[in-house]
Motif scaffolding. Structure first.
Motif, PDB file in Angstrom:
ATOM      1  N   SER A 123     -52.836  -0.711 -98.350  1.00  0.00           N
ATOM      2  CA  SER A 123     -53.097  -0.278 -96.973  1.00  0.00           C
ATOM      3  C   SER A 123     -51.842   0.313 -96.350  1.00  0.00           C
ATOM      4  N   ALA A 124     -50.703  -0.275 -96.655  1.00  0.00           N
ATOM      5  CA  ALA A 124     -49.435   0.210 -96.089  1.00  0.00           C
ATOM      6  C   ALA A 124     -49.054   1.579 -96.641  1.00  0.00           C
ATOM      7  N   THR A 125     -49.386   1.848 -97.895  1.00  0.00           N
ATOM      8  CA  THR A 125     -49.028   3.140 -98.494  1.00  0.00           C
ATOM      9  C   THR A 125     -50.005   4.249 -98.132  1.00  0.00           C
ATOM     10  N   LYS A 126     -51.159   3.896 -97.577  1.00  0.00           N
ATOM     11  CA  LYS A 126     -52.200   4.857 -97.203  1.00  0.00           C
ATOM     12  C   LYS A 126     -52.804   5.560 -98.420  1.00  0.00           C
ATOM     13  N   LEU A 127     -52.613   5.001 -99.611  1.00  0.00           N
ATOM     14  CA  LEU A 127     -53.194   5.582-100.812  1.00  0.00           C
ATOM     15  C   LEU A 127     -54.668   5.199-100.883  1.00  0.00           C
ATOM     16  N   PRO A 128     -55.572   6.173-100.927  1.00  0.00           N
ATOM     17  CA  PRO A 128     -57.001   5.848-100.951  1.00  0.00           C
ATOM     18  C   PRO A 128     -57.351   5.015-102.180  1.00  0.00           C
ATOM     19  N   PRO A 129     -58.231   4.031-102.027  1.00  0.00           N
ATOM     20  CA  PRO A 129     -58.640   3.205-103.177  1.00  0.00           C
ATOM     21  C   PRO A 129     -59.224   4.028-104.319  1.00  0.00           C
ATOM     22  N   ILE A 130     -59.911   5.116-103.997  1.00  0.00           N
ATOM     23  CA  ILE A 130     -60.546   5.929-105.035  1.00  0.00           C
ATOM     24  C   ILE A 130     -59.505   6.571-105.940  1.00  0.00           C
ATOM     25  N   VAL A 131     -58.337   6.909-105.379  1.00  0.00           N
ATOM     26  CA  VAL A 131     -57.247   7.491-106.175  1.00  0.00           C
ATOM     27  C   VAL A 131     -56.590   6.412-107.032  1.00  0.00           C
ATOM     28  N   LEU A 132     -56.330   5.259-106.420  1.00  0.00           N
ATOM     29  CA  LEU A 132     -55.705   4.152-107.152  1.00  0.00           C
ATOM     30  C   LEU A 132     -56.604   3.709-108.307  1.00  0.00           C
ATOM     31  N   ALA A 133     -57.907   3.670-108.058  1.00  0.00           N
ATOM     32  CA  ALA A 133     -58.852   3.263-109.103  1.00  0.00           C
ATOM     33  C   ALA A 133     -58.751   4.183-110.309  1.00  0.00           C
ATOM     34  N   PHE A 134     -58.686   5.475-110.056  1.00  0.00           N
ATOM     35  CA  PHE A 134     -58.577   6.451-111.153  1.00  0.00           C
ATOM     36  C   PHE A 134     -57.267   6.277-111.913  1.00  0.00           C
ATOM     37  N   ILE A 135     -56.172   6.111-111.190  1.00  0.00           N
ATOM     38  CA  ILE A 135     -54.853   5.998-111.824  1.00  0.00           C
ATOM     39  C   ILE A 135     -54.783   4.766-112.726  1.00  0.00           C
ATOM     40  N   ILE A 136     -55.262   3.622-112.225  1.00  0.00           N
ATOM     41  CA  ILE A 136     -55.212   2.390-113.020  1.00  0.00           C
ATOM     42  C   ILE A 136     -56.061   2.523-114.276  1.00  0.00           C
ATOM     43  N   ALA A 137     -57.305   3.014-114.113  1.00  0.00           N
ATOM     44  CA  ALA A 137     -58.194   3.164-115.273  1.00  0.00           C
ATOM     45  C   ALA A 137     -57.616   4.138-116.291  1.00  0.00           C
ATOM     46  N   ALA A 138     -57.026   5.239-115.813  1.00  0.00           N
ATOM     47  CA  ALA A 138     -56.447   6.228-116.720  1.00  0.00           C
ATOM     48  C   ALA A 138     -55.255   5.656-117.476  1.00  0.00           C
ATOM     49  N   ALA A 172     -59.584  -2.024-114.533  1.00  0.00           N
ATOM     50  CA  ALA A 172     -59.385  -1.332-113.258  1.00  0.00           C
ATOM     51  C   ALA A 172     -60.271  -1.923-112.165  1.00  0.00           C
ATOM     52  N   ALA A 173     -61.524  -2.235-112.508  1.00  0.00           N
ATOM     53  CA  ALA A 173     -62.440  -2.823-111.521  1.00  0.00           C
ATOM     54  C   ALA A 173     -61.954  -4.194-111.078  1.00  0.00           C
ATOM     55  N   GLY A 174     -61.396  -4.961-112.027  1.00  0.00           N
ATOM     56  CA  GLY A 174     -60.868  -6.279-111.675  1.00  0.00           C
ATOM     57  C   GLY A 174     -59.725  -6.212-110.692  1.00  0.00           C
ATOM     58  N   ILE A 175     -58.889  -5.196-110.820  1.00  0.00           N
ATOM     59  CA  ILE A 175     -57.749  -5.035-109.906  1.00  0.00           C
ATOM     60  C   ILE A 175     -58.194  -4.454-108.570  1.00  0.00           C
ATOM     61  N   ILE A 176     -59.087  -3.464-108.626  1.00  0.00           N
ATOM     62  CA  ILE A 176     -59.514  -2.774-107.398  1.00  0.00           C
ATOM     63  C   ILE A 176     -60.473  -3.624-106.574  1.00  0.00           C
ATOM     64  N   GLY A 177     -61.317  -4.429-107.240  1.00  0.00           N
ATOM     65  CA  GLY A 177     -62.332  -5.207-106.529  1.00  0.00           C
ATOM     66  C   GLY A 177     -61.802  -6.006-105.355  1.00  0.00           C
ATOM     67  N   PRO A 178     -60.779  -6.851-105.544  1.00  0.00           N
ATOM     68  CA  PRO A 178     -60.249  -7.625-104.411  1.00  0.00           C
ATOM     69  C   PRO A 178     -59.642  -6.751-103.318  1.00  0.00           C
ATOM     70  N   ILE A 179     -59.083  -5.603-103.698  1.00  0.00           N
ATOM     71  CA  ILE A 179     -58.473  -4.703-102.715  1.00  0.00           C
ATOM     72  C   ILE A 179     -59.512  -4.135-101.768  1.00  0.00           C
TER      73      ILE A 179
END
Length: 455
Positions: free
Chosen positions: A344-359, A375-382
């Protein structure tokens, strides 16, 4: 070191441990994910008595839904394969499009077939069609193979009830109906770009004929005549039935939420028949009767087909369950809250972070399924820190699926499967298959990201 810094460090160490166990120790992903979840719980400071409880809750919470969907979907797909329904779709589309446009028919065939049938099964069943077309037209095998592979890969990755998107949707709390609709809308243009368009280009650069040993096996084998196959209309209707029921349910729920409809008997029926359990059972029973019993299958044969389907499904289910345990540990340890605050502090959209982690996991590890659930396990709580619509959640599912598709190379079993069956060298496989997978990944993510600004 602050508590937040400690939890973030523990998270990175856990992901590193997962990669080490799978890549270097060669431990099965199921055990690797469970050990990683335990490591995360212990090193994050959770009471030891709660670590195994969290794993049990994570496994149970995930498998209660996913195991049922994957199990029923596996039986559905196996009946379709055993009855010749897969081949019926391919042959019918080729006849309708004509041989001159067979590459377009193959991308559509792959797109439909991979919804109920696993990617590798669909490819192995239909690759003789690719050989025959390449031999008759004297074109490079890739002219026909790449469109087929693109169609198979897109729906296998983007459209439930295939295991990957089902697991991710469940872990993120996304509605399967919306994932099906959004995945199909995004997947079709992406499949066309990665399939017939790219296939036409790369086939001029890499001219390969069908492997001689594969052609010999094809010539020596027995091939079903077209009249012995089920009708295209019946197969397409049965495949489309559960998808339509789930999408209708989601649309009715949206209309009620917007105030255009009121809850009543229509809503109650749609919720029941549109639930993935009911929709897939209806489709499976239809397939068993119309593609099985009506075409001469005995009850014993149908039972054997069903049992055969559950063997590969079991392994996938366990891997997905262990991914659910990892996700639960992230929540219980407090890592999810820390990551949510940081993102939230970095303003990075979750959809972008999800792609980066999975990739990142995909390129390192190779397995698309493990990449998705990690990736879903990490993004889910966020995502709990955000207020997102059902459509936006579906787009994040597609983003994760896209990241888990990118840059298939030598650590991915699909890389070797395609290279072997098409008679390609490693470099040729990288220039064709790997690029095709990357086009799917970037295309899917790009469209999902664009749509996320409007929902």
């Amino acid at each position: 070191m602050s508590e937040a810094s400690h939890l973030i460090l523990v998270t990175f160490l856990s992901i590193g441990l997962l990669l080490y166990l799978v890549l270097r120790v060669k431990l099965h992903p199921f055990l690797s994910l469970l050990i990683t979840a335990m490591f995360l719980g212990v090193t994050s400071g959770m009471p030891l008595s709660k670590v195994n409880t969290a794993i049990q809750n994570g496994l149970g919470g995930t498998l209660g839904f996913v195991a049922t969907v994957v199990g029923i979907g596996g039986i559905f797909g196996q009946i379709l394969e055993a009855s010749g329904g897969t081949e019926a779709i391919a042959r019918n589309l080729i006849r309708r499009f004509g041989k001159d446009k067979a590459h377009w028919s193959l991308v559509m065939a792959g797109f439909l077939i991979a919804i109920p049938v696993y990617f590798d099964v669909g490819f192995i069943i239909l690759v003789p069609v690719v050989y025959a077309l390449a031999k008759d037209t004297k074109r490079s095998t890739l002219f026909y193979a790449i469109p087929l592979l693109a169609g198979l890969a897109v729906t296998h990755t983007f459209v439930p009830p295939t295991p990957g998107p089902v697991a991710v949707a469940d872990m993120l709390g996304a509605d399967l109906g919306w994932v099906i609709l959004i995945g199909s809308l995004i997947g079709l243009p992406v499949a066309i770009l990665a399939g017939p368009v790219f296939g036409s280009y790369i086939s001029k650069k890499i001219d390969v004929a069908p492997p001689k040993h594969m052609m010999e096996e094809l010539n020596n084998g027995t091939e079903q005549s077209e009249c012995s196959l089920p009708s295209f209309t019946a197969v397409a209707t049965i495949i489309g039935m559960p998808l339509m029921l789930m999408v209708v349910k989601s649309v009715i729920e949206l209309l009620i939420k917007l105030g255009y409809m009121q809850e009543g008997i229509v809503y109650d029926i749609s919720v029941f028949v549109g639930h993935p359990f009911t929709a897939l059972i209806i489709a499976t029973l239809m397939a068993a009767y119309f593609l099985g019993t009506r075409r001469g299958f005995t009850r014993k044969q149908l039972l054997d087909v069903s049992a055969k389907a559950l063997a590969p499904a079991g392994m996938i289910i366990l891997i997905i369950g262990s991914g659910g345990a990892f996700k639960e540990m992230l929540i219980q340890s407090g890592v999810g809250n820390v990551l949510a605050e940081g993102i939230s502090a970095t303003k990075l959209p979750p959809i972008v972070l999800a792609f980066i982690i999975a990739a990142a996991v995909r390129i390192t590890l190779g397995s698309a399924t493990v990449s998705m659930i990690t990736a879903a396990g990490i993004i889910g709580p966020i995502l709990e820190a955000y207020t997102l619509s059902e459509i936006h959640l579906a787009l994040i599912v597609i983003s994760i699926a896209s990241g888990a598709t990118i840059l298939s190379h030598v650590n991915d079993s699909g890389f070797w499967l395609v290279g072997k069956y098409l008679g390609l060298t490693e470099m040729q496989t990288l220039r064709s298959w790997t690029v095709m997978e990357t086009i799917i990944a970037l295309g899917g993510f790009g469209i999902a990201l664009l749509l996320s600004f409007f929902v």
